[in-house]
Structures are given as C-alpha cells and as structure tokens.
Design a protein around this motif. Structure first.
Motif, short mmCIF file in Angstrom:
data_model
loop_
_atom_site.label_atom_id
_atom_site.label_comp_id
_atom_site.label_asym_id
_atom_site.label_seq_id
_atom_site.Cartn_x
_atom_site.Cartn_y
_atom_site.Cartn_z
N TRP A 91 2.90 11.20 -20.22
CA TRP A 91 2.07 11.42 -21.27
C TRP A 91 0.81 11.63 -20.98
CZ3 TRP A 91 4.20 8.93 -25.09
CH2 TRP A 91 5.19 7.85 -24.72
N TYR A 92 0.08 12.22 -19.61
CA TYR A 92 -0.39 12.63 -19.57
C TYR A 92 -0.45 13.67 -20.45
CZ TYR A 92 -3.84 16.16 -16.63
OH TYR A 92 -4.30 17.12 -16.25
N GLU A 93 0.71 14.67 -19.89
CA GLU A 93 0.81 16.03 -20.92
C GLU A 93 0.95 15.92 -22.26
OE1 GLU A 93 0.82 18.62 -19.58
OE2 GLU A 93 0.66 18.18 -17.76
N TYR A 94 1.67 14.68 -22.63
CA TYR A 94 1.11 14.59 -24.15
C TYR A 94 0.62 14.00 -24.92
CZ TYR A 94 1.84 11.63 -28.60
OH TYR A 94 2.14 11.08 -29.62
N TRP A 95 -0.72 13.59 -24.17
CA TRP A 95 -1.99 13.73 -24.93
C TRP A 95 -3.14 14.78 -24.66
CZ3 TRP A 95 -2.40 9.88 -28.21
CH2 TRP A 95 -1.93 9.02 -28.37
N LYS A 96 -2.79 15.69 -23.19
CA LYS A 96 -2.94 17.11 -23.88
C LYS A 96 -2.64 17.53 -25.03
CE LYS A 96 -3.48 19.79 -19.56
NZ LYS A 96 -2.60 20.37 -18.53
N ASP A 97 -1.38 17.63 -24.94
CA ASP A 97 -0.80 18.19 -26.28
C ASP A 97 -2.23 17.91 -28.29
OD1 ASP A 97 0.23 20.12 -27.16
OD2 ASP A 97 1.62 18.84 -28.02
N TYR A 98 -2.19 16.35 -27.63
CA TYR A 98 -2.31 16.19 -29.06
C TYR A 98 -3.87 15.81 -28.99
CZ TYR A 98 -2.35 12.07 -32.23
OH TYR A 98 -2.88 11.38 -33.86
N LYS B 189 -9.15 18.73 -51.95
CA LYS B 189 -10.27 19.53 -50.45
C LYS B 189 -10.39 18.91 -49.50
CE LYS B 189 -13.19 23.66 -49.76
NZ LYS B 189 -13.41 25.23 -50.29
N VAL B 190 -11.51 17.54 -49.74
CA VAL B 190 -12.07 17.04 -48.87
C VAL B 190 -11.37 16.02 -48.31
CG1 VAL B 190 -14.06 17.40 -49.87
CG2 VAL B 190 -13.47 15.87 -50.13
N ASN B 191 -10.10 15.80 -48.51
CA ASN B 191 -9.19 14.46 -48.47
C ASN B 191 -9.09 14.64 -47.16
OD1 ASN B 191 -6.39 14.76 -47.28
ND2 ASN B 191 -7.02 15.69 -49.89
N ILE B 192 -9.24 13.58 -45.68
CA ILE B 192 -8.90 13.61 -43.89
C ILE B 192 -7.31 14.45 -43.98
CG2 ILE B 192 -8.85 11.29 -43.88
CD1 ILE B 192 -10.70 12.45 -41.42
N ARG B 193 -6.52 13.85 -45.40
CA ARG B 193 -5.27 13.74 -44.81
C ARG B 193 -4.85 15.17 -44.30
NH1 ARG B 193 -1.07 10.87 -47.64
NH2 ARG B 193 1.11 11.99 -47.51
N LYS B 194 -5.21 16.22 -44.93
CA LYS B 194 -5.18 17.52 -44.46
C LYS B 194 -5.31 17.64 -43.12
CE LYS B 194 -5.66 20.17 -48.37
NZ LYS B 194 -7.19 20.85 -49.06
N LEU B 195 -6.32 16.94 -42.24
CA LEU B 195 -6.64 16.73 -40.36
C LEU B 195 -5.21 16.75 -39.73
CD1 LEU B 195 -10.57 16.68 -40.80
CD2 LEU B 195 -9.08 18.66 -40.72
N LEU B 196 -4.86 14.98 -40.36
CA LEU B 196 -3.53 14.63 -39.94
C LEU B 196 -2.81 15.25 -39.82
CD1 LEU B 196 -5.62 11.15 -41.02
CD2 LEU B 196 -6.30 12.16 -38.78
N LEU C 123 -8.96 21.17 -37.18
CA LEU C 123 -9.84 21.37 -38.10
C LEU C 123 -10.30 22.85 -38.07
CD1 LEU C 123 -13.09 19.21 -35.51
CD2 LEU C 123 -12.21 18.87 -38.42
N GLY C 124 -10.15 23.88 -38.25
CA GLY C 124 -9.43 24.88 -38.79
C GLY C 124 -10.64 26.59 -37.68
N LYS D 254 -4.78 19.64 -30.16
CA LYS D 254 -4.24 19.91 -31.82
C LYS D 254 -5.11 18.88 -32.87
CE LYS D 254 1.03 20.65 -31.73
NZ LYS D 254 2.20 19.65 -30.98
N TRP D 255 -5.37 17.48 -32.35
CA TRP D 255 -6.67 17.25 -32.84
C TRP D 255 -7.43 18.01 -33.61
CZ3 TRP D 255 -12.08 15.92 -32.08
CH2 TRP D 255 -12.66 14.86 -33.11
#
Ligand code: GAP
Length: 522
Positions: A292-299, A513-520, A307-308, A302-303
């Motif tokens: 899980w440590y590796e999983y959350w590092k990766d998650y 352009k502004v919806n958060i869906r793209k980030l998620l 943001l680009g 990516k978050w």
C-alpha cells in the motif's frame, strides 16, 4: 498587432522570483502578512479574497480525489484540541523535537540538520552544473546516466554526499547532538547571514505549542495545539470503522489546521507556525503495508502531475531520518523558487500509533478481519500534504511575466482552470446603453456553476490584464452587437485569442475548460 506572447521573461534569480510572487500575492489579494497593521506576526499569514478561493479549490481537488473517488475512504473533521494523553501516546511530547543551533555572532537560530542539508544541496548543485556542461558540450551525444556513473568529479562529490548523509543519519538517530555540531564544524558551515562559524552546542527543541484549559493553570491543565491532524484520525479510527461499517483496507481523510513552533520559520508560506494539512490514514492488514505504501506513492504523484505543471518540478526523496513512528517514508519534493523542498510525505507508520493509544487509553483498538478470522491492530500508511505548500507550488508554477509581440508586458497566472479563483470575468464594453444590465444578466445565469467577476472599470485592455494577473481563465465582453444578436466575445487567458460566441453557448465552453473531472479522470 497580434498579442500572442513572444517569450516568458526570465526572472533574474530564484530569490527574486519568490519576492515577485510574495508581492504579487499581496497586491492582488491572495496572501497578506497576518495582523499587518501591527507590523505582522512572524511566519503567520492571512489568505485574502482570492487566496481563500484558491485554497478552497485545492482542498476540493484533494477531497474529491481522496474521498469521493475512493469507495473505501471517508472523511473526518476532528477537534484541534485533544486529550493531552494523546500526545504522550503518540510520542510527540518526548520526540517531536528539532535540533537547534545558534550562531553566537549573528544571534540567529538554525535547525542543525537543515544547515547540513543545505550544504549537501550545494554539492548536488555542483554535480548538476557538471552535467549541464557535458550536455552543452556534447549535445544529443551526451549520455547523462553514463556520465553520472563514471565521471571522477561527479563520483567524488556523490561519495562526499553519502558520507555526510551517513554521519548525519547516525547523529540524528542516536541523538548524538555533539556529533551533529562536529559535522557542522568539519564541513566548515558558516552562518548564512554573517559568515561566522562561531556556533553554540546543538540542543533539542520541542515543537508543540501548549496552552491551558479553562481557568486552571499549571501542568495538570496543559493541553496542546495539535502538531498534525493525524492523531484525530487515530483516536476516532474505531468510531468510524464501526459506525461506517468499514472493512480493511480503508482510509480516513481530514483537512485541518496544525501548529508547530518552528525554529526557522521563513520562506513565505512554506514554513509557518500555523498551517493546514490534508492527511489520509489508510488502515491495512499487517504485512501488506509496503504494497500500500507503493500504491499511495504512485497515486499521490499522479494527483500532482494531473495539474499539468512541468513534470521535472517533482521528485521523490527517501527519508534519511525516519520519524519516530515510521518504517518507510518518502517525500514528494517540488521545485519551489527556493529549490527542491518537501511538499508531501508518504509514511508507513506501522501499528505504532494505534498500539500506543491502546496502551495509554486502556481501550482495545483491534479490528476483527472476517476474511482471515483474526483480530489485529491494523498497520497504517499515511499521505500528508501541507495545503499552504501546495498553494505556494501552484502560485510559483503559475506566475509568469511575458513579453508580448508589441513589446508590452503582462503578468499572468496560468493557474490550472479548475483551481482558478474566478472562472470568468464578464465586462460591459461601456458603462451605458444597457450593457452593464446585460452583463449582470449573464453573470446571474453563470454564477450558480462558476465563480464570476463583474468588471466595468478602465479600458478593456486593462481589464484583461487584471484578469490575467489573477488567473481568470476566461473574459467575456458584452458590446453593442450583444444587444442585437445575443453574442459576446470570449477571450482565453492563455492564448489571448478572442472568439465571438452565442451567450447560450457560454456555459458549455466554460464548463469544458474548468471542470475538475479532467483532473480526476484524465
Ligand atoms: N502526519 C505526518 C506529518 O505531519 P510532516 O512531514 O511533519 O508529517 C506533513 O508534515 C506535511 O505538512 C509536510 O509535507 C508539509 O507539506 C506540511 N508542513 C509541515 N510543517 C509545515 C509548516 N511548518 N508549514 C507549512 N507546512 C508544513
């Protein structure tokens, strides 16, 4: 003349860039020094009208990604004050210390480990300079990996870094404060302010703020302002697990204030004494924590990258000295104007906290796992990010000075649209002929879904610049043609291109352009 920008002006130095950001943040209402009319309070800041919006949008992005997008993670909002025994159990009373050292000549106080880390950073910068020289000389033929693995200068410097890190780790882990001072002396580290090498001994300093409960004073009534939000999650873990019928693995997330009496609190909102954390504790079966440590590092990385911003602005850094509760820990470091620094920590906290709370409270904090028919104290993997640091990361990556084709300059904040304080500014071309009324009617329709700003003062050009400077992705202008055919012009902050569109299409264009869906979901 076209207004498409020609170049991004290079900021004179990194330090200048931080100064520019601080000035810009104040001028436009993002961040103010706290209680400024009394000359401010050191390392404390207030978020202004735009800062509050940006902060809320960052929180929303985090909360959605961590809580709403994960069926097995729920939220919590625990009190800042907690039973004082909490902090004995968690180890903060005994071990939440920083090693401090004073310079006898300048009277300035430093964290001993930070002085050493800054020294290491200087050696690392020399290595990077050698690499940059090689790249310049050999261009595409340059093999950076091979250069780093074989170049004698690089190897010598890398060995030097390793030896310093080993000595520092040993001194910190064994609390050998004399060794820490000796290392500073051996490295010839001087006070950055005065250049003096006249140091005091290293002392431990507890970072928790305390106060007294009610009208009673003295040790018995002493309580602490929480130095991390995590403990509010640990002491509620069984409440949430039982009331929410949560099954392991599951997480509890929280956003809230934390307080630390930092020895060196500077660099704007990077290190403050009152700040906000966004933390998530993920409860797992013992033995599964490293997965899980590796999983959350990766998650988490990516978050950030969604943001680009420039991908090279992020790097992982494994901890040299583990916090008292962790068996593995890494930071996501970000290239702030002051260089690479910690933005977020991912920690494998073992069962340290829950076991200690069992011992100190006398209450069982076990979980019965029906899948393996066993009862155990869960292990915990934590993700912990400072909201204020994230705010500074967004400001520093977004803020630019651009020279346009006509030679004029604009300051622009390319804040990711989903995080921008205002999504659209609506501007009547003039203050008469019913244009203001029409503009307000457009805002009335858009404001339910988007934060809008009405602006009628100054020329349109100046108004565009103002919106660029605060990062508004769109500016809509209402003119005389609008009254005839219900169309407006919409200008894009980044390309500065304008298009004539129907008012009825505005909602869709802005939303896209502004919806958060793209980030998620990408
Ligand atoms: N619960 C674990 C914990 O608190 P930490 O590494 O001490 O771990 C987590 O802090 C995050 O909180 C850091 O990565 C940083 O972003 C933020 N943070 C810590 N101290 C801070 C300070 N004095 N000012 C602003 N942010 C801070």
């Amino acid at each position: 003349m076209s207004l498409i920008f020609k170049s991004e002006k290079t900021m004179a130095t990194q330090e200048d860039k931080l100064k520019d950001i601080i000035g810009h943040a104040k001028e436009y209402g993002f961040v103010f020094p706290s209680s400024e009319i009394y000359d401010g309070l050191s390392a404390t800041y207030d978020y202004g009208q735009l800062g509050a919006e940006l902060k809320n949008n960052i929180k929303n992005y985090w909360w959605k990604a961590m809580v709403h997008m994960n069926e097995n993670i729920v939220g919590l909002d625990a009190a800042i004050f907690m039973h004082p025994e909490t902090w004995k159990a968690s180890g903060h009373v005994d071990a939440f210390n920083d090693p401090l050292i004073d310079n006898k000549d300048s009277k300035k106080r430093y964290r001993a480990d930070v002085l050493i880390e800054d020294h290491i950073e200087k050696i690392r910068a020399k290595i990077n300079k050698d690499v940059a020289k090689g790249l310049k000389r050999f261009g595409d033929d340059f093999n950076e990996e091979e250069f780093r693995a074989t170049n004698p200068n690089v190897l010598r410097r890398a060995a030097e870094i390793k030896s310093i890190e080993d000595r520092m780790r040993d001194a910190l882990e064994e609390e050998k404060l004399d060794d820490l001072k000796k290392l500073i002396e051996d490295l010839g580290i001087a006070c950055p302010l005065s250049g003096s090498k006249n140091w005091t001994d290293v002392k431990q300093f507890n970072l928790m703020f305390s106060t007294e409960l009610g009208s009673v004073s003295g040790e018995s009534a002493k309580i602490y302002l929480r130095p991390e939000t995590a403990q509010g999650i640990f002491v509620n873990y069984l409440n949430v697990q039982k009331s929410g019928r949560m099954k392991i693995p599951f997480g509890i997330a929280q956003i809230g204030k934390a307080f630390r009496n930092e020895i060196v609190a500077r660099q704007f909102i990077f290190r403050m004494r009152e700040f906000e954390q966004m933390e998530m504790q993920f409860f797992v079966r013992p033995g599964e924590e490293m997965k899980w440590y590796e999983y959350w590092k990766d998650y988490r990385i990516k978050w950030h990258k969604a943001l680009g911003f420039d991908e090279s602005a992020y790097r992982f850094h494994d901890h040299i000295k583990m916090a008292h509760y962790a068996n593995a820990a890494a930071d996501i470091e970000f290239n702030f104007p002051m260089g690479f620094k910690e933005l977020e920590g991912i920690h494998s906290r073992t069962d340290f906290d829950l076991k200690k709370h069992e011992e100190h409270s006398g209450k069982k904090l076990r979980y019965f796992d029906p899948e393996i028919n066993e009862s155990y104290v869960p292990y915990v993997v934590e993700t912990s990010i400072g909201l204020d640091r994230m705010f500074l990361a967004v400001l520093s990556q977004s803020y630019k000075m651009e020279t346009l084709e006509d030679g004029s300059e604009r300051s622009v904040m390319s804040i990711p649209p989903a995080l921008a304080p205002y999504k659209v500014a609506v501007m009547p071309l003039t203050k008469k002929d019913n244009l203001p009324e029409k503009a307000r009617a457009i805002i009335d329709d858009l404001k339910i879904d988007f934060n809008c700003q009405y602006d009628e003062k100054d020329s349109i050009g100046k108004r565009y610049r103002r919106q660029d400077a605060i990062g508004t992705p769109f500016a809509v202008t209402v003119d005389h043609q609008t009254l005839e055919d219900n169309t407006v012009t919409i200008r894009d902050r980044d390309t500065m291109k304008q298009e004539r569109v129907a008012i009825a299409d505005l909602h869709g264009i802005i939303h896209e352009k502004v919806n958060i869906r793209k980030l998620l979901v990408g």
